[in-house]
Design a protein around this motif. Structure first.
Motif, PDB file in Angstrom:
ATOM      1  N   GLY A  73       0.796  -1.220   0.000  1.00 35.08           N
ATOM      2  CA  GLY A  73       0.000   0.000   0.000  1.00 35.08           C
ATOM      3  C   GLY A  73       0.824   1.263   0.000  1.00 35.08           C
ATOM      4  O   GLY A  73       0.307   2.352  -0.294  1.00 35.08           O
ATOM      5  N   THR A  74       2.126   1.143   0.300  1.00 34.45           N
ATOM      6  CA  THR A  74       3.000   2.323   0.325  1.00 34.45           C
ATOM      7  C   THR A  74       3.728   2.536  -0.994  1.00 34.45           C
ATOM      8  O   THR A  74       4.476   3.506  -1.134  1.00 34.45           O
ATOM      9  CB  THR A  74       4.048   2.192   1.457  1.00 34.45           C
ATOM     10  OG1 THR A  74       4.986   1.149   1.124  1.00 34.45           O
ATOM     11  CG2 THR A  74       3.384   1.883   2.786  1.00 34.45           C
ATOM     12  N   TRP A  75       3.522   1.642  -1.959  1.00 33.30           N
ATOM     13  CA  TRP A  75       4.268   1.716  -3.204  1.00 33.30           C
ATOM     14  C   TRP A  75       3.678   2.704  -4.208  1.00 33.30           C
ATOM     15  O   TRP A  75       4.275   2.954  -5.254  1.00 33.30           O
ATOM     16  CB  TRP A  75       4.372   0.331  -3.853  1.00 33.30           C
ATOM     17  CG  TRP A  75       5.324  -0.575  -3.133  1.00 33.30           C
ATOM     18  CD1 TRP A  75       6.031  -0.304  -1.996  1.00 33.30           C
ATOM     19  CD2 TRP A  75       5.686  -1.909  -3.512  1.00 33.30           C
ATOM     20  NE1 TRP A  75       6.794  -1.374  -1.625  1.00 33.30           N
ATOM     21  CE2 TRP A  75       6.611  -2.379  -2.531  1.00 33.30           C
ATOM     22  CE3 TRP A  75       5.322  -2.757  -4.539  1.00 33.30           C
ATOM     23  CZ2 TRP A  75       7.170  -3.648  -2.592  1.00 33.30           C
ATOM     24  CZ3 TRP A  75       5.865  -4.023  -4.599  1.00 33.30           C
ATOM     25  CH2 TRP A  75       6.793  -4.461  -3.632  1.00 33.30           C
ATOM     26  N   GLY A  76       2.504   3.217  -3.913  1.00 33.21           N
ATOM     27  CA  GLY A  76       1.922   4.252  -4.761  1.00 33.21           C
ATOM     28  C   GLY A  76       1.287   3.759  -6.042  1.00 33.21           C
ATOM     29  O   GLY A  76       0.967   4.562  -6.926  1.00 33.21           O
ATOM     30  N   LYS A 201       2.629  -8.739  -9.271  1.00 30.66           N
ATOM     31  CA  LYS A 201       1.736  -7.968 -10.136  1.00 30.66           C
ATOM     32  C   LYS A 201       1.959  -6.471  -9.972  1.00 30.66           C
ATOM     33  O   LYS A 201       2.057  -5.721 -10.951  1.00 30.66           O
ATOM     34  CB  LYS A 201       0.280  -8.308  -9.819  1.00 30.66           C
ATOM     35  CG  LYS A 201      -0.243  -9.551 -10.490  1.00 30.66           C
ATOM     36  CD  LYS A 201      -0.485  -9.311 -11.976  1.00 30.66           C
ATOM     37  CE  LYS A 201      -1.131 -10.496 -12.646  1.00 30.66           C
ATOM     38  NZ  LYS A 201      -1.345 -10.271 -14.098  1.00 30.66           N
ATOM     39  N   ILE A 202       2.016  -6.033  -8.724  1.00 28.34           N
ATOM     40  CA  ILE A 202       2.163  -4.607  -8.450  1.00 28.34           C
ATOM     41  C   ILE A 202       3.568  -4.145  -8.799  1.00 28.34           C
ATOM     42  O   ILE A 202       3.768  -3.027  -9.280  1.00 28.34           O
ATOM     43  CB  ILE A 202       1.807  -4.324  -6.984  1.00 28.34           C
ATOM     44  CG1 ILE A 202       0.307  -4.586  -6.767  1.00 28.34           C
ATOM     45  CG2 ILE A 202       2.158  -2.894  -6.581  1.00 28.34           C
ATOM     46  CD1 ILE A 202      -0.138  -4.571  -5.338  1.00 28.34           C
ATOM     47  N   SER A 203       4.547  -5.001  -8.594  1.00 36.69           N
ATOM     48  CA  SER A 203       5.924  -4.654  -8.941  1.00 36.69           C
ATOM     49  C   SER A 203       6.048  -4.344 -10.428  1.00 36.69           C
ATOM     50  O   SER A 203       6.843  -3.478 -10.832  1.00 36.69           O
ATOM     51  CB  SER A 203       6.867  -5.804  -8.571  1.00 36.69           C
ATOM     52  OG  SER A 203       8.178  -5.524  -8.996  1.00 36.69           O
ATOM     53  N   GLY A 204       5.246  -5.036 -11.237  1.00 33.59           N
ATOM     54  CA  GLY A 204       5.302  -4.822 -12.677  1.00 33.59           C
ATOM     55  C   GLY A 204       4.879  -3.427 -13.101  1.00 33.59           C
ATOM     56  O   GLY A 204       5.135  -3.018 -14.239  1.00 33.59           O
ATOM     57  N   GLN A 205       4.252  -2.688 -12.188  1.00 40.81           N
ATOM     58  CA  GLN A 205       3.807  -1.328 -12.507  1.00 40.81           C
ATOM     59  C   GLN A 205       4.705  -0.260 -11.889  1.00 40.81           C
ATOM     60  O   GLN A 205       4.450   0.927 -12.049  1.00 40.81           O
ATOM     61  CB  GLN A 205       2.370  -1.127 -12.001  1.00 40.81           C
ATOM     62  CG  GLN A 205       1.368  -2.107 -12.587  1.00 40.81           C
ATOM     63  CD  GLN A 205      -0.032  -1.866 -12.053  1.00 40.81           C
ATOM     64  OE1 GLN A 205      -0.555  -0.763 -12.130  1.00 40.81           O
ATOM     65  NE2 GLN A 205      -0.639  -2.910 -11.495  1.00 40.81           N
ATOM     66  N   LEU A 206       5.744  -0.696 -11.189  1.00 40.89           N
ATOM     67  CA  LEU A 206       6.621   0.258 -10.522  1.00 40.89           C
ATOM     68  C   LEU A 206       7.591   0.902 -11.504  1.00 40.89           C
ATOM     69  O   LEU A 206       8.044   0.272 -12.457  1.00 40.89           O
ATOM     70  CB  LEU A 206       7.419  -0.444  -9.414  1.00 40.89           C
ATOM     71  CG  LEU A 206       6.630  -0.993  -8.221  1.00 40.89           C
ATOM     72  CD1 LEU A 206       7.541  -1.794  -7.307  1.00 40.89           C
ATOM     73  CD2 LEU A 206       5.957   0.140  -7.442  1.00 40.89           C
ATOM     74  N   THR A 207       7.921   2.146 -11.226  1.00 43.84           N
ATOM     75  CA  THR A 207       8.928   2.852 -12.031  1.00 43.84           C
ATOM     76  C   THR A 207      10.085   3.347 -11.164  1.00 43.84           C
ATOM     77  O   THR A 207      11.161   3.636 -11.678  1.00 43.84           O
ATOM     78  CB  THR A 207       8.291   4.065 -12.739  1.00 43.84           C
ATOM     79  OG1 THR A 207       7.681   4.934 -11.766  1.00 43.84           O
ATOM     80  CG2 THR A 207       7.233   3.606 -13.742  1.00 43.84           C
ATOM     81  N   ALA A 210      14.216   2.157  -6.512  1.00 42.78           N
ATOM     82  CA  ALA A 210      14.352   1.655  -5.141  1.00 42.78           C
ATOM     83  C   ALA A 210      13.234   0.672  -4.816  1.00 42.78           C
ATOM     84  O   ALA A 210      13.461  -0.371  -4.173  1.00 42.78           O
ATOM     85  CB  ALA A 210      14.350   2.815  -4.148  1.00 42.78           C
ATOM     86  N   SER A 211      12.013   0.978  -5.251  1.00 43.62           N
ATOM     87  CA  SER A 211      10.880   0.089  -4.996  1.00 43.62           C
ATOM     88  C   SER A 211      11.004  -1.199  -5.805  1.00 43.62           C
ATOM     89  O   SER A 211      10.679  -2.291  -5.316  1.00 43.62           O
ATOM     90  CB  SER A 211       9.563   0.793  -5.334  1.00 43.62           C
ATOM     91  OG  SER A 211       9.360   1.911  -4.497  1.00 43.62           O
ATOM     92  N   ILE A 212      11.486  -1.077  -7.022  1.00 44.45           N
ATOM     93  CA  ILE A 212      11.693  -2.265  -7.854  1.00 44.45           C
ATOM     94  C   ILE A 212      12.737  -3.179  -7.208  1.00 44.45           C
ATOM     95  O   ILE A 212      12.551  -4.399  -7.127  1.00 44.45           O
ATOM     96  CB  ILE A 212      12.138  -1.862  -9.273  1.00 44.45           C
ATOM     97  CG1 ILE A 212      11.006  -1.129  -9.993  1.00 44.45           C
ATOM     98  CG2 ILE A 212      12.577  -3.094 -10.071  1.00 44.45           C
ATOM     99  CD1 ILE A 212      11.403  -0.558 -11.333  1.00 44.45           C
ATOM    100  N   GLU A 213      13.807  -2.594  -6.724  1.00 46.33           N
ATOM    101  CA  GLU A 213      14.852  -3.377  -6.052  1.00 46.33           C
ATOM    102  C   GLU A 213      14.291  -4.075  -4.816  1.00 46.33           C
ATOM    103  O   GLU A 213      14.612  -5.244  -4.543  1.00 46.33           O
ATOM    104  CB  GLU A 213      16.007  -2.455  -5.656  1.00 46.33           C
ATOM    105  CG  GLU A 213      17.157  -3.186  -4.974  1.00 46.33           C
ATOM    106  CD  GLU A 213      18.289  -2.252  -4.575  1.00 46.33           C
ATOM    107  OE1 GLU A 213      19.247  -2.720  -3.931  1.00 46.33           O
ATOM    108  OE2 GLU A 213      18.212  -1.039  -4.911  1.00 46.33           O
ATOM    109  N   LYS A 214      13.447  -3.368  -4.085  1.00 48.21           N
ATOM    110  CA  LYS A 214      12.852  -3.945  -2.874  1.00 48.21           C
ATOM    111  C   LYS A 214      11.958  -5.137  -3.232  1.00 48.21           C
ATOM    112  O   LYS A 214      11.975  -6.176  -2.549  1.00 48.21           O
ATOM    113  CB  LYS A 214      12.046  -2.877  -2.133  1.00 48.21           C
ATOM    114  CG  LYS A 214      11.499  -3.341  -0.802  1.00 48.21           C
ATOM    115  CD  LYS A 214      10.669  -2.236  -0.138  1.00 48.21           C
ATOM    116  CE  LYS A 214      11.514  -1.026   0.187  1.00 48.21           C
ATOM    117  NZ  LYS A 214      10.736   0.011   0.939  1.00 48.21           N
ATOM    118  N   SER A 215      11.176  -4.997  -4.294  1.00 45.14           N
ATOM    119  CA  SER A 215      10.281  -6.086  -4.688  1.00 45.14           C
ATOM    120  C   SER A 215      11.075  -7.299  -5.172  1.00 45.14           C
ATOM    121  O   SER A 215      10.705  -8.441  -4.907  1.00 45.14           O
ATOM    122  CB  SER A 215       9.318  -5.611  -5.779  1.00 45.14           C
ATOM    123  OG  SER A 215       9.994  -5.356  -6.993  1.00 45.14           O
TER     124      SER A 215
END
Length: 287
Positions: A73-76, A201-207, A210-215
């Motif tokens: 929920g914090t990934w935006g 699924k949600i990681s696939g929408q990250l840009t 840092a968040s991608i690395e975390k996932s």
């Protein structure tokens, strides 16, 4: 979003079985869960000690799926209920195995909707979860374990999730037979799978890098937890559906284990593992 008294109380009941993590923090708000009623269960204790240890070890060492949903929920990334398991599928689940797996799946979907403050979706998932719990004969035990404790934590989702984790750890008295542990293990498997499915699924929408690395690191870390889950399920490999689940989980585990460091989790490797997770999740929810 302000959650009503009834909404939270029912949510606690529905979420209890799959808020299964290692958190053992104790909330000091309100009364403790009344577990004495469970002790009155007259069913003979026949659970194998080794199997019970494997179950306890698995849930004690895996991050809480509910906590994972709070992290998402914090990934935006905008909430999209089309990626969740359709509540209309509930009527298709007619076997104990199907109901157990999808009880776990639905609980995680509801936890994600709750994290994103999507009240109508939470209520819909709650209805389906209670139906599956009742069909599995779990609803009465869950009601007894909750007691009045949640009523003093109506306005704090953080406190609610911590209570759920703690109550699950203390619910050992319900797991008196191997069949009950098997049911709990399959609910746990459904929760774990859906939590990871949503993460991918949600990681696939990250840009955000840092968040991608975390996932990616989160997926890599599953090599330990998935190994424990497969080990636990191995005690029930004489059951056809469990043997098939182990067969489906093993290549996912092997592919993750082949990556020695989280920095080696390339986009191609992440997508390869994710595709296997999607395929298994869709197989289990479409039955």
């Amino acid at each position: 979003m302000t959650l009503s008294h009834k909404f939270i109380t029912l949510s606690v009941t529905a979420l209890l079985l799959t808020a299964c993590g290692g958190s053992k923090e104790t909330e000091n708000h309100g009364e403790s869960a009344d577990l004495s009623a469970i002790e009155q269960d007259t069913i003979a204790v026949t659970v194998d000690d080794t199997t019970k240890f494997k179950f306890d070890f698995a849930i004690a060492n895996i991050p809480s799926p509910a906590t994972s949903m709070q992290e998402l929920g914090t990934w935006g990334v905008p909430y999209d209920n089309s990626i969740l398991n359709n509540p209309k599928n509930t009527s298709k689940y007619t076997t104990e195995y199907q109901r157990s797996i999808n009880l776990g799946v639905y609980n995680i979907d509801m936890a994600y909707a709750m994290t994103c403050d999507k009240g109508p979706d939470v209520l819909q998932y709650m209805k389906n979860i209670l139906m599956l719990s009742d069909a599995l004969g779990l609803k009465g035990a869950v009601d007894m374990m909750v007691g009045k404790r949640a009523e003093s934590n109506l306005n704090s989702k953080d406190s609610l999730f911590k209570i759920l984790d703690e109550i699950f750890v203390k619910s050992d008295s319900y797991l008196r037979t191997n069949e009950r542990v098997y049911t709990a293990a399959t609910v746990f498997a459904g929760s774990w799978l859906e939590s990871l499915y949503l993460t991918c699924k949600i990681s696939g929408q990250l840009t955000d890098p840092a968040s991608i690395e975390k996932s990616h690191k989160h997926l890599w870390e599953q090599r330990l937890h998935l190994g424990n889950l497969i080990n636990l399920l191995g005690d029930y490999k004489d059951k056809k559906e469990c043997a098939e689940l182990i067969k489906d989980l093993t290549p996912i585990n092997d592919e993750i284990k082949a990556i020695k460091q989280p920095t080696e989790m390339t986009p191609d490797k992440f997508n390869s593992i994710s595709s296997k997770i999607y395929a298994l999740r869709n197989k289990l929810t479409s039955n």
